[in-house]
Design a protein around this motif. Structure first.
Motif, PDB file in Angstrom:
ATOM      1  N   TRP A   1     -30.269 -22.669  56.085  1.00 35.13           N
ATOM      2  CA  TRP A   1     -31.145 -23.632  56.754  1.00 35.13           C
ATOM      3  C   TRP A   1     -30.625 -24.053  58.128  1.00 35.13           C
ATOM      4  O   TRP A   1     -30.857 -25.158  58.585  1.00 35.13           O
ATOM      5  CB  TRP A   1     -31.367 -24.854  55.860  1.00 35.13           C
ATOM      6  CG  TRP A   1     -32.102 -24.474  54.616  1.00 35.13           C
ATOM      7  CD1 TRP A   1     -31.643 -24.458  53.342  1.00 35.13           C
ATOM      8  CD2 TRP A   1     -33.453 -23.999  54.549  1.00 35.13           C
ATOM      9  NE1 TRP A   1     -32.595 -24.000  52.479  1.00 35.13           N
ATOM     10  CE2 TRP A   1     -33.733 -23.718  53.192  1.00 35.13           C
ATOM     11  CE3 TRP A   1     -34.446 -23.778  55.502  1.00 35.13           C
ATOM     12  CZ2 TRP A   1     -34.963 -23.233  52.763  1.00 35.13           C
ATOM     13  CZ3 TRP A   1     -35.674 -23.296  55.076  1.00 35.13           C
ATOM     14  CH2 TRP A   1     -35.920 -23.030  53.723  1.00 35.13           C
ATOM     15  N   GLY A   2     -29.914 -23.121  58.781  1.00 33.08           N
ATOM     16  CA  GLY A   2     -29.600 -23.329  60.196  1.00 33.08           C
ATOM     17  C   GLY A   2     -28.349 -24.128  60.480  1.00 33.08           C
ATOM     18  O   GLY A   2     -28.170 -24.611  61.605  1.00 33.08           O
ATOM     19  N   PHE A   3     -27.438 -24.267  59.469  1.00 34.87           N
ATOM     20  CA  PHE A   3     -26.157 -24.935  59.688  1.00 34.87           C
ATOM     21  C   PHE A   3     -25.041 -23.889  59.558  1.00 34.87           C
ATOM     22  O   PHE A   3     -24.477 -23.706  58.466  1.00 34.87           O
ATOM     23  CB  PHE A   3     -25.922 -26.041  58.653  1.00 34.87           C
ATOM     24  CG  PHE A   3     -26.785 -27.262  58.825  1.00 34.87           C
ATOM     25  CD1 PHE A   3     -26.462 -28.228  59.762  1.00 34.87           C
ATOM     26  CD2 PHE A   3     -27.906 -27.436  58.031  1.00 34.87           C
ATOM     27  CE1 PHE A   3     -27.251 -29.360  59.914  1.00 34.87           C
ATOM     28  CE2 PHE A   3     -28.702 -28.577  58.166  1.00 34.87           C
ATOM     29  CZ  PHE A   3     -28.382 -29.534  59.120  1.00 34.87           C
TER      30      PHE A   3
ATOM     31  N   ARG B   1     -23.668 -35.888  54.196  1.00 30.93           N
ATOM     32  CA  ARG B   1     -23.110 -37.140  53.682  1.00 30.93           C
ATOM     33  C   ARG B   1     -23.780 -38.349  54.338  1.00 30.93           C
ATOM     34  O   ARG B   1     -24.084 -39.352  53.684  1.00 30.93           O
ATOM     35  CB  ARG B   1     -21.606 -37.192  53.917  1.00 30.93           C
ATOM     36  CG  ARG B   1     -20.940 -38.413  53.278  1.00 30.93           C
ATOM     37  CD  ARG B   1     -19.565 -38.655  53.880  1.00 30.93           C
ATOM     38  NE  ARG B   1     -18.645 -37.589  53.586  1.00 30.93           N
ATOM     39  CZ  ARG B   1     -17.833 -37.570  52.527  1.00 30.93           C
ATOM     40  NH1 ARG B   1     -17.839 -38.587  51.688  1.00 30.93           N
ATOM     41  NH2 ARG B   1     -17.003 -36.560  52.341  1.00 30.93           N
ATOM     42  N   THR B   2     -24.037 -38.249  55.636  1.00 29.32           N
ATOM     43  CA  THR B   2     -24.703 -39.345  56.343  1.00 29.32           C
ATOM     44  C   THR B   2     -26.105 -39.581  55.791  1.00 29.32           C
ATOM     45  O   THR B   2     -26.548 -40.722  55.619  1.00 29.32           O
ATOM     46  CB  THR B   2     -24.781 -39.034  57.851  1.00 29.32           C
ATOM     47  OG1 THR B   2     -23.460 -38.901  58.375  1.00 29.32           O
ATOM     48  CG2 THR B   2     -25.514 -40.143  58.605  1.00 29.32           C
ATOM     49  N   ALA B   3     -26.812 -38.487  55.504  1.00 27.18           N
ATOM     50  CA  ALA B   3     -28.201 -38.617  55.037  1.00 27.18           C
ATOM     51  C   ALA B   3     -28.292 -39.051  53.588  1.00 27.18           C
ATOM     52  O   ALA B   3     -29.138 -39.886  53.231  1.00 27.18           O
ATOM     53  CB  ALA B   3     -28.932 -37.288  55.231  1.00 27.18           C
TER      54      ALA B   3
ATOM     55  N   LEU C   1     -31.992 -30.551  56.447  1.00 30.40           N
ATOM     56  CA  LEU C   1     -31.287 -31.242  55.374  1.00 30.40           C
ATOM     57  C   LEU C   1     -32.154 -31.356  54.123  1.00 30.40           C
ATOM     58  O   LEU C   1     -31.663 -31.193  53.000  1.00 30.40           O
ATOM     59  CB  LEU C   1     -30.862 -32.630  55.850  1.00 30.40           C
ATOM     60  CG  LEU C   1     -29.699 -32.665  56.845  1.00 30.40           C
ATOM     61  CD1 LEU C   1     -29.529 -34.071  57.409  1.00 30.40           C
ATOM     62  CD2 LEU C   1     -28.395 -32.188  56.199  1.00 30.40           C
ATOM     63  N   ALA C   2     -33.424 -31.647  54.298  1.00 29.03           N
ATOM     64  CA  ALA C   2     -34.322 -31.767  53.147  1.00 29.03           C
ATOM     65  C   ALA C   2     -34.422 -30.450  52.384  1.00 29.03           C
ATOM     66  O   ALA C   2     -34.432 -30.429  51.146  1.00 29.03           O
ATOM     67  CB  ALA C   2     -35.698 -32.229  53.605  1.00 29.03           C
TER      68      ALA C   2
END
Length: 336
Positions: A292-294, A305-307, A268-269
């Motif tokens: 990035w692996g999603f 959104r959560t992060a 996520l970063a």
């Protein structure tokens, strides 16, 4: 920001520059005799970063010859190891009949308890130096001393981990707070111990806590190299390091983390960084996610959104509209 002091000889009168540099380096490691063919107008820049009992010092300086003589050793010995990671230029060192030449990304190692001579090449050099008390290197003194004079690579293995950490610290201390300093000093000491132990084939002598912290750093470096792999799983990470999944879980639990959360947070970063990069503004959000692996866009949107409190598309629009240097800090709760 970490505790730091800076010396730039260009800020001083020309006649005082070389003497100030000599005094600074004598204080940084141990008293030395210095000589240079540029002494009449010496150019040197050093930042001294305090990490508890450990000091890290990025520096760029003109041609220099360092001599630590037997007399100086007898007069003053702080009982410390010194490591220099060479980033630009060239250098060589001599301990009596023993000599070593250094290439870019090599570590030079000596200690204040021995006499030596080090010379840099004719062009300015850039290094990241480390000063670490003998007591913080968790190996028997006789074993640790065997590393002195060896050329150790910063391009692979534990040497690469140490080099990456030092370069990162040298490039920006802004993200850290003063209470982080002793903790970072412990990390540096653990990695120095691991580098020394590997060099003398003495891994089995590492204290368990040092071995575990070093293994965590290896695992994190592996994860960050493979974030683009959607199949990056705890099982695969454990297998790559020849440990069980349960041991891997225990290593991360000791740091208050879960393996899956660490992988997700790093992905996520990196995605967040790309979404705020004007150079990547034409890359679709789903492509950034896949990078990035999603591989599944809905999963990425929920996690983002959560992060960060906003869906990735809206986050990108606001960040790019705000322009470079704007605050893009997290507005939601960070992923756990």
């Amino acid at each position: 920001m970490l505790p730091e002091s800076v010396l730039r000889t260009v800020d001083l009168p020309v006649a005082d520059r070389f003497e100030a540099w000599t005094q600074r380096l004598g204080h940084t490691h141990a008293p030395m005799q210095l000589a240079s063919d540029r002494a009449a107008d010496y150019r040197g820049h050093q930042r001294l970063i305090g990490l508890g009992g450990v000091a890290v010092w990025p520096a760029t300086f003109d041609h220099l010859i360092f001599r630590r003589t037997p007399k100086l050793v007898r007069q003053s010995d702080p009982e410390a190891f010194h490591l220099s990671l060479l980033l630009r230029g060239e250098g060589m060192a001599a301990w009596g009949r023993q000599q070593a030449a250094y290439r870019i990304s090599d570590f030079h190692i000596n200690c204040s308890s021995r006499s030596w001579e080090v010379a840099t090449g004719p062009d300015p050099v850039t290094i990241v130096g480390v000063e670490i008390p003998r007591a913080l290197v968790a190996l028997p003194t006789g074993r640790a001393d065997q590393v002195i004079g060896r050329r150790i690579s910063g391009r692979e293995g534990t040497g690469a981990l140490l080099a990456q950490l030092l370069v990162q610290l040298a490039s920006d201390t802004g993200p850290y707070r003063p209470p982080d300093a002793p903790r970072l000093g412990t990390v540096v000491a653990d990695l120095v111990t691991a580098v020394f132990a590997h060099a003398v084939d003495d891994d089995v002598r590492l204290p368990p806590e040092t071995r575990d912290r070093t293994l965590v750093l290896r695992v994190k470096a592996f994860v960050n190299r493979h974030l683009d792999d959607p199949e990056l799983t705890p099982a695969g990470i454990a297998a790559a390091h020849h440990i069980s999944r349960s041991y891997l879980y225990r290593l991360f639990q000791a740091e208050g983390l879960s393996v899956a959360a660490y992988v997700r947070d790093r992905r996520l970063a990196n995605a967040r960084r790309d979404l705020t990069d004007p150079a990547l503004c034409m890359m679709p959000v789903h492509a950034v996610a896949a990078r990035w692996g999603f591989p599944r866009a809905p999963e990425f949107t929920r996690a983002f959104r959560t992060a960060y409190g906003l869906p990735p598309g809206e986050f990108r629009r606001q960040a790019l509209a705000a322009g470079p240097g704007a605050d893009t800090s997290v507005r939601g709760r960070s992923a756990k």
